[in-house]
Design a protein around this motif. Sequence first.
Motif, short mmCIF file in Angstrom:
data_model
loop_
_atom_site.label_atom_id
_atom_site.label_comp_id
_atom_site.label_asym_id
_atom_site.label_seq_id
_atom_site.Cartn_x
_atom_site.Cartn_y
_atom_site.Cartn_z
N ASP A 1 0.94 -1.13 -0.03
CA ASP A 1 0.09 0.23 0.08
C ASP A 1 0.73 1.07 0.28
O ASP A 1 2.20 1.60 0.61
N GLN A 2 -0.04 2.21 -0.59
CA GLN A 2 1.13 3.77 -0.01
C GLN A 2 1.35 4.08 1.05
O GLN A 2 0.50 3.42 2.23
N PRO A 3 2.20 3.99 1.38
CA PRO A 3 3.57 4.47 2.81
C PRO A 3 2.14 6.37 3.28
O PRO A 3 1.78 7.17 2.52
N ALA A 4 2.06 5.97 4.99
CA ALA A 4 0.77 7.71 4.70
C ALA A 4 1.77 8.48 4.02
O ALA A 4 3.15 8.63 4.44
N ASN A 5 1.06 10.08 4.08
CA ASN A 5 2.05 10.87 4.05
C ASN A 5 2.01 11.35 4.83
O ASN A 5 1.62 13.07 5.42
N THR A 6 2.72 11.37 5.96
CA THR A 6 3.58 11.72 7.41
C THR A 6 3.73 13.04 7.09
O THR A 6 5.16 13.79 5.88
N ALA A 7 3.81 14.24 8.18
CA ALA A 7 4.57 15.57 8.05
C ALA A 7 6.14 15.44 8.66
O ALA A 7 6.11 14.30 9.15
N LEU A 8 7.08 16.77 8.30
CA LEU A 8 8.28 16.36 8.78
C LEU A 8 8.36 16.14 10.44
O LEU A 8 9.30 15.44 10.72
N ALA A 9 7.15 16.50 10.77
CA ALA A 9 7.22 16.66 12.47
C ALA A 9 6.97 15.41 12.99
O ALA A 9 7.45 14.78 14.30
N ASP A 10 6.36 14.55 11.98
CA ASP A 10 5.88 12.91 12.95
C ASP A 10 6.63 12.02 12.07
O ASP A 10 5.68 11.17 12.55
N GLY A 11 7.79 12.22 11.69
CA GLY A 11 8.72 10.74 10.78
C GLY A 11 10.00 11.03 11.28
O GLY A 11 10.54 12.80 11.50
N LEU A 12 10.45 10.00 10.70
CA LEU A 12 11.76 9.89 10.92
C LEU A 12 12.74 10.12 9.34
O LEU A 12 12.51 9.92 8.36
N VAL A 13 14.05 10.81 9.50
CA VAL A 13 14.47 10.93 7.94
C VAL A 13 15.71 10.87 7.92
O VAL A 13 16.54 10.54 9.54
N THR B 1 7.61 11.84 1.26
CA THR B 1 5.92 12.10 1.14
C THR B 1 5.92 13.39 0.48
O THR B 1 6.80 14.17 0.96
N GLU B 2 4.84 13.60 -0.16
CA GLU B 2 4.16 14.65 -0.17
C GLU B 2 4.12 15.85 0.89
O GLU B 2 4.74 16.90 0.46
N ASN B 3 3.76 15.91 1.81
CA ASN B 3 3.56 16.75 3.39
C ASN B 3 5.25 16.81 3.71
O ASN B 3 5.34 18.26 4.02
N ALA B 4 6.07 15.74 3.77
CA ALA B 4 7.39 15.89 4.49
C ALA B 4 8.38 17.23 3.53
O ALA B 4 9.24 17.84 4.17
N GLN B 5 8.07 17.51 2.28
CA GLN B 5 8.85 17.57 1.84
C GLN B 5 8.00 18.81 1.05
O GLN B 5 9.04 20.26 1.35
N ARG B 6 6.96 19.44 1.12
CA ARG B 6 6.27 20.66 1.61
C ARG B 6 6.84 21.28 3.25
O ARG B 6 7.25 22.47 2.42
N VAL C 1 7.76 2.81 17.42
CA VAL C 1 6.30 3.64 17.27
C VAL C 1 6.06 3.78 15.36
O VAL C 1 5.59 3.56 15.09
N LYS C 2 7.85 4.32 15.30
CA LYS C 2 7.99 4.91 13.53
C LYS C 2 7.65 4.22 12.69
O LYS C 2 7.78 4.00 11.55
N MET D 1 15.39 3.89 0.86
CA MET D 1 14.68 3.74 -0.20
C MET D 1 13.75 2.49 0.47
O MET D 1 12.63 2.97 0.29
N ILE D 2 13.55 1.51 0.52
CA ILE D 2 12.82 0.54 0.36
C ILE D 2 12.27 0.79 1.94
O ILE D 2 11.58 0.83 2.64
N HIS D 3 13.13 1.30 3.06
CA HIS D 3 12.37 1.93 4.02
C HIS D 3 11.68 3.63 4.57
O HIS D 3 10.71 3.24 4.60
N LEU D 4 11.62 3.65 2.96
CA LEU D 4 10.62 4.96 2.68
C LEU D 4 9.28 4.07 2.00
O LEU D 4 8.26 4.68 1.93
N LEU D 5 9.80 3.31 1.55
CA LEU D 5 8.31 2.63 0.53
C LEU D 5 8.11 1.82 1.56
O LEU D 5 6.45 1.78 1.37
N THR D 6 8.68 1.30 2.68
CA THR D 6 7.02 1.41 3.72
C THR D 6 7.05 1.47 4.86
O THR D 6 6.54 1.06 5.95
N GLY D 7 7.74 3.55 4.51
CA GLY D 7 7.17 4.15 5.90
C GLY D 7 7.63 4.24 6.74
O GLY D 7 7.58 4.69 7.78
N LYS D 8 9.41 3.69 6.86
CA LYS D 8 9.59 3.58 8.11
C LYS D 8 10.44 5.25 8.15
O LYS D 8 11.10 5.28 9.28
#
Lengths: 261, 261
Positions: free
Chosen positions: A146-158, A246-251, B98-99, A192-199
């Motif tokens: 499935d598409q990974p969640a469109n997570t914002a910068l504050a809510d995800g690992l980079v 994600t779109e939101n993190a890029q924004r 969590v993430k 990239m794998i961790h991006l595809l799986t939302g990690k």
Amino acid sequence: MDDLTLIQIDRNVKQWLRQARTLVLTKMTERLTVNEKSSRKDLVTNVDKENEKFLITKIKNYAPDSHVLGEEGFGDQINREKGWIWIVDPIDGTMNFVKQQDHFAIMVALYIDGQGVLGYIYDVMNDELYSGGPNLGVFKNDVQLDQPANTALADGLVSLSAPLLIHDRFNLLQAADESSGVRVYGSAGIEMIHLLTGKIITYVSYLKPWDFAAGKILGETLGLVTSTIDGQPLDMLSSGFVMVATENAQRDILPIIGQNG
Amino acid sequence: MDDLTLIQIDRNVKQWLRQARTLVLTKMTERLTVNEKSSRKDLVTNVDKENEKFLITKIKNYAPDSHVLGEEGFGDQINREKGWIWIVDPIDGTMNFVKQQDHFAIMVALYIDGQGVLGYIYDVMNDELYSGGPNLGVFKNDVQLDQPANTALADGLVSLSAPLLIHDRFNLLQAADESSGVRVYGSAGIEMIHLLTGKIITYVSYLKPWDFAAGKILGETLGLVTSTIDGQPLDMLSSGFVMVATENAQRDILPIIGQNG
């Protein structure tokens, strides 16, 4: 290209990649020959070279009119996007391959007239093959993602490459600080794998075409955005600072990078 | 303590840990309750708390005279090293938990009169339990591990916590530069596993007793050195900047840190 042809190509590439994985695992039991390329942190081994030759031979036998761009230089010189272009990274994360015997990937991408058609990232040690494209969807082995969640910068690992972070290029320290935290895995394929799986939700690094070619196809199929670090379209034949997010993190990140003095 | 007693304790702890893993995996299918502790980057979930209570109950039933130090505070107040002291980290790498729903560990250690006796680091998602101590050796599940190579700083990958790197604490940027490269995995347990298996050769971070208690026992059993960041002995009941490294990497890094202005 009709879907039947696409499925046939996909089946063939997966077969080559499984053979390539066996080749790599076998060679890992023997003594590696390790050489430096541009610096002591830019390595190539006999396995990189042998695996690239193996994959290029498979591609050229199957689709003789193809052009192949390979990291280790056994492919073709390519100046334009016309026709079938395959991009091959036989061992992505060679430093991890040499030092960890883990956390590296084999990557292949097929572009036709500049359009991403099929992408493959193979996490060799976990035996997880990520594959697909805009017409097929994206799969982890046989399971569709499935598409990974469109997570914002504050809510995800980079994931930010260590050199960029260390030298605070592009105001990335502020982006890191506003995120949930920084991770560094040392292989574009693994990131990239961790991006595809939302990690992770963002990856920024200096990348060459073979580093991002497969990830761009798979990521965009799952709603991720790939761009230069300042949000411009990627040229698939050029190297540069790349952002996948994600779109939101890029924004959230683009204005931070825009403040770069 | 005779070896038979030790083997019996070991068998029991492994059984608790397998039950704890099942508890965690089950709870991961339900909605998490996530709370902030000291900051938005310091999280605790209902699973951390429930798993700590589960492990403490098992320990207290088995060895009622024990004292238990738990990350989430359900154990005892401990002021001295006398007697049996168990140190429990129910979820190490809670941000990853969590993430990412990956890259976290359950850790347990047993110290008797201040001496490390048994240590356990369980990589939950990979189902890899690292266990043992000075009398038993170190095992990955049922396979005994050899000592990792005594690699020098220049020849290995180092894990430095992102905040230390970002703020160039202790001259760590120079240490990073002299190494083969930096990796950041975001869980002391996962970094310790990579040290035990030779995938990284140094780990530096601000750690609390439950972060390093198990890793200290397992690492020292395999010839790694654990110390404060300036090479002094660790106090198992105190928090501080900790370095775990091969002997040679520690030898190379200490003078670099000594130049810290």
